[in-house]
Design an enzyme around this catalytic site. Structure first.
Site, PDB file in Angstrom:
ATOM      1  N   CYS A  69       0.812  -1.221   0.000  1.00  0.00           N
ATOM      2  CA  CYS A  69       0.000   0.000   0.000  1.00  0.00           C
ATOM      3  C   CYS A  69       0.844   1.269   0.000  1.00  0.00           C
ATOM      4  O   CYS A  69       0.337   2.364  -0.229  1.00  0.00           O
ATOM      5  CB  CYS A  69      -0.964  -0.018   1.178  1.00  0.00           C
ATOM      6  SG  CYS A  69      -2.138  -1.378   1.031  1.00  0.00           S
ATOM      7  N   HIS A 108      -3.496   6.996   2.544  1.00  0.00           N
ATOM      8  CA  HIS A 108      -3.822   5.697   1.959  1.00  0.00           C
ATOM      9  C   HIS A 108      -5.207   5.295   2.466  1.00  0.00           C
ATOM     10  O   HIS A 108      -5.515   5.456   3.647  1.00  0.00           O
ATOM     11  CB  HIS A 108      -2.774   4.661   2.386  1.00  0.00           C
ATOM     12  CG  HIS A 108      -3.190   3.257   2.098  1.00  0.00           C
ATOM     13  ND1 HIS A 108      -3.588   2.854   0.850  1.00  0.00           N
ATOM     14  CD2 HIS A 108      -3.312   2.169   2.911  1.00  0.00           C
ATOM     15  CE1 HIS A 108      -3.922   1.569   0.899  1.00  0.00           C
ATOM     16  NE2 HIS A 108      -3.760   1.137   2.134  1.00  0.00           N
ATOM     17  N   ASN A 164      -9.994  -0.490  -0.824  1.00  0.00           N
ATOM     18  CA  ASN A 164      -8.546  -0.339  -0.739  1.00  0.00           C
ATOM     19  C   ASN A 164      -7.919  -0.900  -2.022  1.00  0.00           C
ATOM     20  O   ASN A 164      -7.871  -2.114  -2.210  1.00  0.00           O
ATOM     21  CB  ASN A 164      -8.031  -1.095   0.495  1.00  0.00           C
ATOM     22  CG  ASN A 164      -6.519  -1.019   0.653  1.00  0.00           C
ATOM     23  OD1 ASN A 164      -5.810  -0.550  -0.245  1.00  0.00           O
ATOM     24  ND2 ASN A 164      -6.010  -1.487   1.780  1.00  0.00           N
TER      25      ASN A 164
HETATM   26  N1  COA Z   1     -18.702  -9.232   8.052  1.00  0.00           N
HETATM   27  C1  COA Z   1     -19.248  -9.482   9.230  1.00  0.00           C
HETATM   28  N2  COA Z   1     -18.535  -9.806  10.312  1.00  0.00           N
HETATM   29  C2  COA Z   1     -17.208  -9.889  10.182  1.00  0.00           C
HETATM   30  C3  COA Z   1     -16.560  -9.632   8.952  1.00  0.00           C
HETATM   31  C4  COA Z   1     -17.370  -9.299   7.863  1.00  0.00           C
HETATM   32  N3  COA Z   1     -16.851  -9.026   6.643  1.00  0.00           N
HETATM   33  N4  COA Z   1     -15.228  -9.772   9.122  1.00  0.00           N
HETATM   34  C5  COA Z   1     -15.037 -10.094  10.406  1.00  0.00           C
HETATM   35  N5  COA Z   1     -16.244 -10.170  11.033  1.00  0.00           N
HETATM   36  C6  COA Z   1     -16.504 -10.507  12.427  1.00  0.00           C
HETATM   37  C7  COA Z   1     -15.388 -11.291  13.076  1.00  0.00           C
HETATM   38  O1  COA Z   1     -15.488 -12.660  12.786  1.00  0.00           O
HETATM   39  C8  COA Z   1     -15.594 -10.966  14.527  1.00  0.00           C
HETATM   40  O2  COA Z   1     -16.635 -11.791  15.013  1.00  0.00           O
HETATM   41  P1  COA Z   1     -16.558 -12.381  16.507  1.00  0.00           P
HETATM   42  O3  COA Z   1     -16.537 -11.183  17.418  1.00  0.00           O
HETATM   43  O4  COA Z   1     -17.791 -13.211  16.591  1.00  0.00           O
HETATM   44  O5  COA Z   1     -15.286 -13.174  16.557  1.00  0.00           O
HETATM   45  C9  COA Z   1     -16.120  -9.534  14.508  1.00  0.00           C
HETATM   46  O6  COA Z   1     -16.607  -9.303  13.176  1.00  0.00           O
HETATM   47  C10 COA Z   1     -15.065  -8.515  14.830  1.00  0.00           C
HETATM   48  O7  COA Z   1     -13.885  -8.854  14.094  1.00  0.00           O
HETATM   49  P2  COA Z   1     -12.633  -7.936  14.101  1.00  0.00           P
HETATM   50  O8  COA Z   1     -11.562  -8.579  13.284  1.00  0.00           O
HETATM   51  O9  COA Z   1     -12.360  -7.529  15.502  1.00  0.00           O
HETATM   52  O10 COA Z   1     -13.214  -6.666  13.300  1.00  0.00           O
HETATM   53  P3  COA Z   1     -12.548  -5.287  13.104  1.00  0.00           P
HETATM   54  O11 COA Z   1     -13.417  -4.246  13.650  1.00  0.00           O
HETATM   55  O12 COA Z   1     -11.099  -5.295  13.501  1.00  0.00           O
HETATM   56  O13 COA Z   1     -12.651  -5.147  11.530  1.00  0.00           O
HETATM   57  C11 COA Z   1     -11.163  -5.268   9.668  1.00  0.00           C
HETATM   58  C12 COA Z   1     -11.952  -6.050  10.708  1.00  0.00           C
HETATM   59  C13 COA Z   1     -10.406  -6.250   8.808  1.00  0.00           C
HETATM   60  C14 COA Z   1     -12.148  -4.464   8.828  1.00  0.00           C
HETATM   61  C15 COA Z   1     -10.185  -4.304  10.393  1.00  0.00           C
HETATM   62  O14 COA Z   1      -9.439  -5.013  11.368  1.00  0.00           O
HETATM   63  C16 COA Z   1      -9.243  -3.618   9.474  1.00  0.00           C
HETATM   64  O15 COA Z   1      -9.664  -2.827   8.642  1.00  0.00           O
HETATM   65  N6  COA Z   1      -7.944  -3.868   9.632  1.00  0.00           N
HETATM   66  C17 COA Z   1      -6.948  -3.294   8.775  1.00  0.00           C
HETATM   67  C18 COA Z   1      -6.939  -4.035   7.478  1.00  0.00           C
HETATM   68  C19 COA Z   1      -6.236  -3.256   6.415  1.00  0.00           C
HETATM   69  O16 COA Z   1      -6.335  -2.070   6.361  1.00  0.00           O
HETATM   70  N7  COA Z   1      -5.535  -3.957   5.520  1.00  0.00           N
HETATM   71  C20 COA Z   1      -4.829  -3.344   4.465  1.00  0.00           C
HETATM   72  C21 COA Z   1      -3.714  -2.542   5.052  1.00  0.00           C
HETATM   73  S1  COA Z   1      -2.916  -1.591   3.927  1.00  0.00           S
END
Ligand code: COA
Length: 331
Positions: free
Chosen positions: A116, A256, A286
């Site tokens: 990224c 980003h 993204n």
């Molecule tokens: N839809 C519904 N529920 C989802 C889901 C989706 N697409 N993805 C994950 N969940 C669930 C999980 O299973 C978890 O359930 P649980 O509590 O029963 O275990 C719950 O939602 C929370 O998961 P969590 O991983 O804590 O969510 P989050 O708020 O951290 O959001 C991301 C997940 C991936 C959106 C977030 O962590 C993120 O954006 N991280 C950075 C990723 C990124 O930017 N990558 C590129 C970098 S350049």
């Protein structure tokens, strides 16, 4: 001794494929909901390629658009630096394919793997070749077809990414509007927080790597989230401070586009209000190396980017890779 040549972005071009993948489409593919995706990421839709379209196809369109805006043919380009993690092939470099297709005869270049941060790293490289006096017209490109490495059965990753590209022409500045400074860091201790384990020399492609889904993006979302907020803030603060600015001086923050919450957390720590932040993640998701030029284009289309504006860009990506740049907008 002071560097006499400064470099500027003299033109910008972008391209996204026309096909849309909406949250409603994803609801039919994995267990998720439009509401969850919007609340947790800010994304409403992404553009993804049709089968057969590759990263160079997007990069070429973006490069042609930048050249057209600058009013020069490809033959005037001396070097091409292309940030991508989804090259058309492992080799040759996608920069070579772009060079041929835009008619940049005599140019040289290479791909930069910084995920990224790919566009910021390509831009820094282009700027340094111009500042050194080695080149007068260089293309910096960020382009990715993330849909080619996403598992559309994995709800943790498939909701985030989209495809897109952006290109800028970099050349010597003629006035006070130029690239002021860059900061870069890499931190390999986070290599396994966001990665594609298969297909390289560690795990060459085989039936086994495919069965284990190693040819897809794997990510520890929360680790990436925390690192991204911390590093986007730290590098932005450092680059502003060492050039005698504060958040108050920034006309536009072009981060980003990884997650709306990452952007807003970093912006809040920098004291930047929403009217000075570009967010278009709702429209594109993204796009990895494509996000920053696409966000610059959105800002221009919204009439929010004017010559002389102090612009801060910042990125964090797989690696981890970190980048920030400060400029006076010049085109
Ligand atoms: N839809 C519904 N529920 C989802 C889901 C989706 N697409 N993805 C994950 N969940 C669930 C999980 O299973 C978890 O359930 P649980 O509590 O029963 O275990 C719950 O939602 C929370 O998961 P969590 O991983 O804590 O969510 P989050 O708020 O951290 O959001 C991301 C997940 C991936 C959106 C977030 O962590 C993120 O954006 N991280 C950075 C990723 C990124 O930017 N990558 C590129 C970098 S350049």
């Amino acid at each position: 001794m002071a560097n006499l040549v400064r470099a500027k972005i003299s033109a910008l071009g972008t391209y996204v494929p026309p096909r849309l993948l909406t949250n409603a489409d994803l609801e039919k593919m994995v267990e998720t909901s439009n509401e969850w995706i919007i609340e947790r990421t800010g994304i409403r839709q992404r553009h993804i390629v049709d089968k057969g379209m590759a990263t160079s196809d997007l990069a070429i369109e973006a490069a042609k658009s930048a050249l057209q805006e600058r009013g020069i043919p490809g033959s005037k380009i001396e070097a091409i630096f292309l940030g991508t993690v989804t090259p058309d092939m492992l080799f040759p470099a996608t920069a070579c394919i772009v060079q041929d297709k835009i008619g940049a005869a005599g140019a040289w270049g290479y791909d930069i793997s910084a995920a990224c941060s790919g566009f910021v790293y390509a831009l820094q490289t282009a700027v340094k070749f111009v500042e050194s006096g080695a080149h007068k017209r260089v293309l910096a490109i960020g382009a990715d077809v993330m849909s080619s490495i996403i598992n559309y059965q994995d709800r943790a990753t498939c909701i985030i990414f989209g495809d897109g590209a952006g290109a800028v022409v970099v050349e010597p500045a003629t006035d006070g509007n130029y690239m002021i400074d860059f900061i870069h860091e890499i931190d390999g201790s986070g290599a396994c927080s966001l990665y594609m384990p298969g297909g390289g020399s560690r795990n060459p492609s085989s039936h086994e790597t495919v069965d284990k889904k190693m040819h897809y993006v794997h990510q520890d979302g929360q680790a990436v989230f925390k690192y991204a907020v911390r590093k986007m803030t730290e590098t932005s603060e450092t680059i502003l401070k060492r050039n005698g600015f504060t958040g108050k001086d920034v006309a536009l923050f072009v981060p980003h586009q990884a997650n709306r919450r990452i952007i807003m957390s970093a912006a809040e720590r920098l004291g930047l209000k929403e009217d000075r932040i570009v967010i278009n993640i709702d429209e594109y998701g993204n796009t990895t190396a494509g996000t920053i030029p696409l966000a610059m284009q959105t800002a221009r289309q919204q009439g929010r980017l004017k010559k002389g504006d102090l612009v801060l860009i910042a990125s964090v990506g797989a690696g981890f890779t970190v980048g920030a740049a400060l400029m006076r907008w010049a085109c």
